[in-house]
Write an enzyme that holds these catalytic residues in place. Sequence first.
Site, short mmCIF file in Angstrom:
data_model
loop_
_atom_site.label_atom_id
_atom_site.label_comp_id
_atom_site.label_asym_id
_atom_site.label_seq_id
_atom_site.Cartn_x
_atom_site.Cartn_y
_atom_site.Cartn_z
N LYS A 172 0.84 -1.21 0.00
CA LYS A 172 0.00 0.00 0.00
C LYS A 172 0.87 1.25 0.00
CE LYS A 172 -3.77 -2.48 2.11
NZ LYS A 172 -4.46 -2.93 3.32
N GLN B 149 -4.86 -1.76 9.43
CA GLN B 149 -4.66 -3.07 8.81
C GLN B 149 -5.22 -4.17 9.72
OE1 GLN B 149 -3.32 -3.63 5.66
NE2 GLN B 149 -3.97 -5.73 6.01
N ASP C 94 -11.58 2.41 3.68
CA ASP C 94 -11.83 0.96 3.56
C ASP C 94 -13.33 0.67 3.47
OD1 ASP C 94 -9.75 -0.80 3.28
OD2 ASP C 94 -9.29 -0.94 5.42
#
Length: 282
Positions: free
Chosen positions: A51, A95, A118
């Site tokens: 990422k 994460q 997200d």
Amino acid sequence: MILLDGKAVSAKTKERVKNEALNLKNSGIEPALAVILVGEDKASQTYVASKEKACHACEIRSIMHRLPENTSENELLALIDLLNLDDSVDGILVQLPLPKHINTSRILEAIKASKDVDGFHAINVGKLASGLDGFVPCTPLGIMEILKEYKIDVKGKNVCVIGRSNIVGKPMANLMLNADATVTVTHSKTKNLKEICLNSDIIVAAIGKPFFLTADMVKDGAIVIDVGINRLEDGRLVGDVDFDSVAPKCSYITPVPGGVGPMTIAMLLANTIKSAKNRAKA
Ligand code: NAP
């Protein structure tokens, strides 16, 4: 049979993201994504590094927070608060999975919905379910982008989504429904899965079991989207679809690797740009 080339669609999306990031920078807004990693999980470290690399390649500022395994829930919440308040941060990503002593839902709900790139916050989940504009989870959003790129209209099509997770199955079903497909969501307790699959124009397999979807479950001409990422004992990476037997029956199919996988990060970057554009408008 046509292979749906997610790698190529991802590259195209990243190019668009980069151009949009440069335009935003020229107007004084530098898009920024904050990523928080707690602990030493090897797979998570790899994902986070990818990422970070993708952000750099696309002119997005990447703000990395690597925290030790013993970070407390309150310490993590305090960091999220700081990032929520920081106007130069457009996206915040924690994460997953988090260490067991941290309540994942509490953490995801603490992220400001307007920075939840997200798409896991209940506000964004609700917006998607209501057909309102918000942030949509990256993997199913990437699947819609692939379909769009190949001009595949899902309107009126029978779609079977196998799997009902919050990150893939459920948002996938809502996206398909919002695009006027007739959607059946199936899971481990579904009784007549084969029959439902055989009646489907599009099958999205998001199960996590190698070779799960076999040729006898797929009608001729179906479109098959394989979300699965499974590492076999011999090191091979395979999806949830028995590709060799299923592919000849399909009109379109995604390969693994090179199908859905590359789209996830591309859509994360696209969501960050969307947030930065909202900042520019504010
Ligand atoms: P998950 O949370 O484990 O969910 C799996 C789903 O499959 C569950 O809803 C489960 O049903 C269902 N299932 C299990 N066995 C089944 C069966 N025999 N028949 C029908 N349904 C069954 O997994 P996930 O996070 O959604 O991920 C699914 C796969 O996609 C994994 O391989 C993962 O690695 C991959 N993935 C890829 C990406 C990407 O970027 N390409 C992103 C995310 C995930 P129940 O709900 O009843 O248990």
